[in-house]
Enzyme design. Structure first.
Site, PDB file in Angstrom:
ATOM      1  N   ARG A  31       0.827  -1.208   0.000  1.00  0.00           N
ATOM      2  CA  ARG A  31       0.000   0.000   0.000  1.00  0.00           C
ATOM      3  C   ARG A  31       0.860   1.255   0.000  1.00  0.00           C
ATOM      4  NH1 ARG A  31       2.538   2.157   3.340  1.00  0.00           N
ATOM      5  NH2 ARG A  31       2.542   1.903   5.598  1.00  0.00           N
ATOM      6  N   HIS A  38       0.815   8.167  11.111  1.00  0.00           N
ATOM      7  CA  HIS A  38       0.937   8.031  12.567  1.00  0.00           C
ATOM      8  C   HIS A  38      -0.342   8.485  13.264  1.00  0.00           C
ATOM      9  CE1 HIS A  38       5.095   6.636  12.736  1.00  0.00           C
ATOM     10  NE2 HIS A  38       5.299   7.404  11.682  1.00  0.00           N
ATOM     11  N   ASP A  40      -3.112   6.141  12.938  1.00  0.00           N
ATOM     12  CA  ASP A  40      -3.947   4.934  13.151  1.00  0.00           C
ATOM     13  C   ASP A  40      -3.941   4.476  14.604  1.00  0.00           C
ATOM     14  OD1 ASP A  40      -1.325   3.864  12.900  1.00  0.00           O
ATOM     15  OD2 ASP A  40      -1.926   2.237  11.541  1.00  0.00           O
ATOM     16  N   GLY A 128      11.122  -3.265   3.088  1.00  0.00           N
ATOM     17  CA  GLY A 128      11.594  -2.179   3.948  1.00  0.00           C
ATOM     18  C   GLY A 128      11.448  -0.802   3.328  1.00  0.00           C
ATOM     19  N   SER A 132       4.541  -1.454   3.128  1.00  0.00           N
ATOM     20  CA  SER A 132       3.852  -2.574   3.785  1.00  0.00           C
ATOM     21  C   SER A 132       4.143  -3.925   3.161  1.00  0.00           C
ATOM     22  CB  SER A 132       2.338  -2.347   3.787  1.00  0.00           C
ATOM     23  OG  SER A 132       2.029  -1.312   4.620  1.00  0.00           O
ATOM     24  N   SER A 133       5.413  -4.180   2.914  1.00  0.00           N
ATOM     25  CA  SER A 133       5.764  -5.514   2.406  1.00  0.00           C
ATOM     26  C   SER A 133       5.410  -6.573   3.447  1.00  0.00           C
ATOM     27  CB  SER A 133       7.251  -5.576   2.057  1.00  0.00           C
ATOM     28  OG  SER A 133       8.038  -5.143   3.140  1.00  0.00           O
ATOM     29  N   ASP A 178      -2.124  -0.870   7.681  1.00  0.00           N
ATOM     30  CA  ASP A 178      -1.493  -1.642   6.602  1.00  0.00           C
ATOM     31  C   ASP A 178      -2.275  -2.917   6.294  1.00  0.00           C
ATOM     32  OD1 ASP A 178       0.304   0.359   7.039  1.00  0.00           O
ATOM     33  OD2 ASP A 178       1.854  -0.912   7.911  1.00  0.00           O
ATOM     34  N   TYR A 228       9.460   3.961  16.711  1.00  0.00           N
ATOM     35  CA  TYR A 228       8.018   3.799  16.529  1.00  0.00           C
ATOM     36  C   TYR A 228       7.297   3.593  17.879  1.00  0.00           C
ATOM     37  CZ  TYR A 228       3.635   2.233  14.357  1.00  0.00           C
ATOM     38  OH  TYR A 228       2.315   2.104  13.987  1.00  0.00           O
TER      39      TYR A 228
HETATM   40  C1  GLA Z   1       3.643   1.800   9.926  1.00  0.00           C
HETATM   41  C2  GLA Z   1       2.602   1.040  10.745  1.00  0.00           C
HETATM   42  C3  GLA Z   1       1.204   1.607  10.517  1.00  0.00           C
HETATM   43  C4  GLA Z   1       1.195   3.129  10.714  1.00  0.00           C
HETATM   44  C5  GLA Z   1       2.326   3.777   9.923  1.00  0.00           C
HETATM   45  C6  GLA Z   1       2.435   5.260  10.191  1.00  0.00           C
HETATM   46  O1  GLA Z   1       3.425   1.566   8.564  1.00  0.00           O
HETATM   47  O2  GLA Z   1       2.591  -0.330  10.399  1.00  0.00           O
HETATM   48  O3  GLA Z   1       0.282   0.979  11.373  1.00  0.00           O
HETATM   49  O4  GLA Z   1       1.257   3.468  12.070  1.00  0.00           O
HETATM   50  O5  GLA Z   1       3.575   3.181  10.205  1.00  0.00           O
HETATM   51  O6  GLA Z   1       1.317   5.927   9.719  1.00  0.00           O
END
Ligand code: GLA
Length: 398
Positions: A31, A38, A40, A128, A132-133, A178, A228
């Site tokens: 995606r 940041h 969600d 990476g 969202s791999s 994701d 994170y």
């Molecule tokens: C990563 C996390 C998501 C989200 C983003 C930041 O991709 O997996 O859940 O928090 O960072 O928006």
């Protein structure tokens, strides 16, 4: 490579390795998040789309009676993963196996009865790169197991099962964005997701005059692991001081009034989240109205806030956004921002379709000049979410 080409390729490779065709084929996309970063895990809104990059798995029941799920990666030199179903499933080596391990554990916890499987994986989602791999891998594994057990899972439960796999097996306390978009993406639609109620709203994005460019900086700074969870804690601290369950319930005014009660870092983290939630809702309205200049400005504002207040950008991402901004609306760029968790990975740009080729060239050239690094740039329409591509009736375990 189109999804069909990728699927035929994986299927043919499976046959070469195992001497028989696969019974099941499943795919799940990566995606790109257009805006809502940041937010969600703060119960806010996000506005991602699935991209035309996929994890694909081809599989068949294992011919022996051993209760082993064996997963190979079609890419050369990747250590295969073996999941032993006769023992409790735990995280282990190789590390990438923790995503499917967590998904298998989730299926077993739901009472699924699984048998041995031979699986071949191939993914075109850059690893990476903030696309969202890992969610694509989890959701692909879950989709494959839906096919193999013959039992589809409710999409929300499926996304949550995959998120749990990431928390408990990969040790990454991610939000829900994701996995939700990989499960629920739709062609030519962005997904406006309310991360509190989990209500989804598909926002049409089928104006052929605009395109989404994804610019991979091809850098990944090794900060992500610790930064994170720290951001999550800072957000929780801010919500606590403000006396609200989460930053979704806070306003910019309330935050300003409470400024003296929190340290500057916590204040700025909260200012990003509160502003970003508002920007995301406005951007979704902008997309609905095809008001691209407004959406673009919100993307730039999002980037500044992520850079200055949330401090998750990096020099390379900032360079891409600066280059895009200098091309400007006259050159066909409406907006640009970092996308995903940050500290490297990709930027996303909203551009005029007719200028996309020229813009890509300028960004690649200028980026190389400024950083010495080759960027990888591609465009994608909003793509459909995970699905079973082949489902021959065969052994069903459950
Ligand atoms: C990563 C996390 C998501 C989200 C983003 C930041 O991709 O997996 O859940 O928090 O960072 O928006």
């Amino acid at each position: 490579m189109t999804l069909n080409e990728l699927a035929s390729h994986v299927s043919a490779e499976f046959k070469k390795i195992h001497g028989r065709p696969p019974r099941w084929l499943a795919a799940a996309p990566g995606r790109v998040n257009v805006i809502g970063e940041h937010t969600d895990y703060n119960d806010g809104f996000v506005l991602p789309m699935a991209i035309e990059r996929y994890a694909v798995m081809a599989a068949d029941g294992a011919p022996d009676d051993k209760k082993l799920i064996r997963i190979r990666d079609a890419a050369p030199g990747v250590e295969p993963v073996t999941i032993d179903l006769s023992a409790p499933i735990r995280p282990g080596a190789p590390k990438w196996g923790n995503y499917p391990r967590g998904v298998v554990a989730g299926f077993l916890a739901r009472g699924a009865r699984l048998g041995g499987l031979d699986v071949l994986l191939q993914s075109t989602v850059p690893l990476g790169g903030g696309l969202s791999s890992s969610a694509a891998l989890e959701v692909c594994a879950a989709t494959l197991l839906e096919a193999a057990t013959g039992h589809p899972i409710d999409p929300v439960e499926k996304a949550l099962l995959c998120q749990k796999a990431e928390h408990e097996f990969a040790g990454m306390p991610c939000g829900i964005m994701d996995q939700f978009i990989s499960v629920m993406g739709r062609e030519n639609r962005l997904l406006l997701l309310d991360c509190r109620s989990r209500k989804t709203d598909l926002v049409p994005m089928n104006d052929p005059s605009v395109a989404i460019l994804i610019v991979n900086t091809n850098v990944k700074h090794e900060l992500t692991g610790s930064e994170y969870p720290m951001r999550r804690k800072q957000c929780e601290a801010a919500a606590k001081i403000l006396g609200v369950p989460s930053l979704r319930d806070a306003t910019a005014e309330a935050l300003e009034r409470a400024r003296g009660k929190m340290d500057d870092v916590v204040f700025r983290r909260a200012r990003h989240v509160i502003g970003e939630i508002e920007r995301t809702v406005h951007a979704a309205e902008g997309v609905r109205a095809s008001n691209w200049p407004t959406v673009g400005l919100l993307m730039y504002a999002s980037h500044r806030s992520l850079r200055d207040d949330y401090e998750v950008s990096c020099a390379e991402l900032d360079a891409v956004v600066e280059i895009a901004e200098s091309i400007g609306p006259r050159g066909g760029v409406f907006g640009c921002r970092m996308t995903g968790g940050g500290f490297g990975g990709c930027a996303v740009a909203l551009v005029k379709s007719e200028a996309a080729g020229a813009i890509s060239k300028t960004i690649a050239g200028e980026y190389k000049r400024k950083t010495g690094i080759e960027a990888t740039i591609f465009n994608s329409r909003p793509a459909p979410g995970a699905r079973i591509l082949q489902n021959q009736t065969g052994r069903v375990w459950r």
